[in-house]
Design an enzyme around this catalytic site. Structure first.
Site, mmCIF file in Angstrom:
data_model
loop_
_atom_site.group_PDB
_atom_site.id
_atom_site.type_symbol
_atom_site.label_atom_id
_atom_site.label_comp_id
_atom_site.label_asym_id
_atom_site.label_seq_id
_atom_site.Cartn_x
_atom_site.Cartn_y
_atom_site.Cartn_z
ATOM 1 N N CYS A 139 49.989 27.254 50.151
ATOM 2 C CA CYS A 139 49.384 27.928 50.985
ATOM 3 C C CYS A 139 49.740 29.430 50.796
ATOM 4 O O CYS A 139 50.828 29.847 51.679
ATOM 5 C CB CYS A 139 49.715 27.282 52.519
ATOM 6 S SG CYS A 139 49.058 28.303 53.961
ATOM 7 N N CYS A 156 37.847 31.865 53.918
ATOM 8 C CA CYS A 156 38.838 32.409 54.294
ATOM 9 C C CYS A 156 38.615 33.706 54.840
ATOM 10 O O CYS A 156 38.088 34.363 54.100
ATOM 11 C CB CYS A 156 39.925 32.315 53.095
ATOM 12 S SG CYS A 156 41.458 33.199 53.465
#
Length: 423
Positions: free
Chosen positions: A159, A354
């Site tokens: 992540c 994103c």
């Protein structure tokens, strides 16, 4: 009547509960089990860690929202999954039987894999709202006596977006406080290059982040392993492409935040090596179903996805929000099909969107699919991304609190970007 139990109530588990209830109606029972009584919007944690948000602004109590939809809720967590018996032992030792199970636990944060690492050691975390609140307390002390900052991710992390965001947010917060000139910032990552983000980059993300780091005086170390952390000092090794150590650094810091590697939570790991990968993540087929237990499905960060490519250090694949939503919808539709005696057909698209806050600006990335080669690799930068992320934060919290299963804002955003064919 079928009883569907969901373990987890975050970005995957809570939408799964709402969508299941909407799909199955009152003729079937839906139960959610979490290890916390609240939902919080995880992408806002970097803001909490510098005081730009509070816990109250990004969270709400789960019980009222789930009860209003006729969904049972327990906040004691799951101790054991008895998959052979279709039964769970909860954290309070109570037992619940299920007909279908969705595992949406999220990960275990593997701070213990590095000496001195994590909130119980010498570095901060933004993985949970509690961690972010503690990071803000440390940040307030840091502002009174600033010094070097180290930020990034450790080997095995999957992540990377929040690490990039937090580096840029810290940069912006320091400039606003007129302290940036007193604070060297070093970004440390196992990625083979800046902007890789576990997906071989998106568009020209390498140039974008390298440019932003250069323009904002942020140094970086790539293909770097964190060996240990002490008070005010981080020992790291830089590797070459053959995974041989080429240089060792002792990085001084007054404030450090590193994203940890993830592993499977205990109740999932204990399903056995045939059901999980070596890191303890749940194996699933193209229908989000366990290949070992056909009435168990998985969605979110807890599932196993192989790395995009071989790298000198372990670099995991992120499970982004849009991908998680796609996995969740597939799991829900396939459980419904199974209950109704139909063949499973729905597969997750594994596409990615994103929205990243870079402090003074923002960057948007769209990848179709998330793992290359891609049909779409789109990237744009601008203040509008910050506004879009703030709008999405407020809408997603509203949607989850009120129990709306349909992602209307996501579809609207894609249409605005001219990419409404992304499913």
């Amino acid at each position: 009547m079928a009883h569907v139990v969901i373990i987890g109530a975050s970005t995957a588990g809570l939408p799964a509960a709402y969508e299941l209830k909407a799909a199955l109606g009152d003729s079937h029972q839906v139960t959610v089990i979490s290890n916390t009584p609240i939902f919080h919007f995880v992408p806002s944690n970097p803001w909490v860690a510098v005081g730009w948000r509070t816990r109250e602004q990004i969270s709400f109590d789960l019980q009222p929202s789930l009860s209003a939809k006729g969904i049972s809720f327990y906040d004691c967590g799951v101790k054991t999954i008895h998959a052979e018996d279709n039964k769970l032992t909860l954290g309070d030792e109570a037992q619940i039987e299920y007909d279908y199970l969705i595992i949406a636990t999220g990960p275990k944060l593997a701070f213990d894999e590095i000496e001195g690492f994590g909130p119980d050691g010498f570095t901060e975390s933004i993985c949970t709202v509690g961690h972010a609140e503690n990071a803000y307390v440390s940040w307030q002390d840091f502002i009174k006596d600033p010094g070097p900052i180290v930020v990034g991710a450790v080997q095995g992390a999957s992540c990377y977006g929040p690490a990039y965001e937090y580096a840029m947010i810290l940069n912006r917060a320091l400039r606003k406080a007129k302290l940036r000139h007193r604070v060297p910032i070093t970004f440390v990552t196992p990625e083979p290059y800046i902007g890789h983000m576990g997906v071989s980059g998106v568009g020209d993300s390498k140039s974008l982040f390298e440019s932003e780091f250069r323009m904002n005086d942020i140094k970086w170390l790539t293909q770097t392993r964190v060996k240990s952390v002490e008070s005010g000092k981080m020992l790291v090794e830089q590797l070459d492409d053959q995974a041989e150590t080429i240089k060792t650094h002792q990085l001084p810091f007054k404030y450090a935040m590193m994203i940890p590697a993830f592993s499977g939570v205990d109740c999932v790991v204990n399903l056995g090596k045939d059901a999980v990968n070596p890191r303890g993540f749940l194996k699933v087929d193209e229908y989000q179903r366990s290949p070992v237990y056909p009435n168990i499905f998985g969605t979110g960060v807890c599932i196993a996805i192989p790395p995009v490519e071989a790298t000198a250090l372990p670099v995991g694949v992120p499970k982004t929000g849009f991908m998680i939503e796609s996995m969740t919808k597939a799991a829900v539709e396939n459980i419904k099909a199974s209950i109704e005696g139909r063949e499973l057909q729905i597969q997750a698209s594994m596409n990615a969107i994103c929205l990243a806050d870079l402090g003074h600006t923002g960057a948007a990335f769209i990848a179709e699919p998330q793992i290359p080669p891609r049909n779409v690799a789109w990237m744009k930068k601008g203040l509008w991304v910050q506004w879009a992320k703030t709008a999405f934060e407020k809408y997603f919290l509203f949607k989850m609190k009120k129990g709306f299963p349909e992602p209307k804002l996501e579809i609207w955003l894609l249409k605005i970007l001219g990419l409404n064919k992304l499913k």
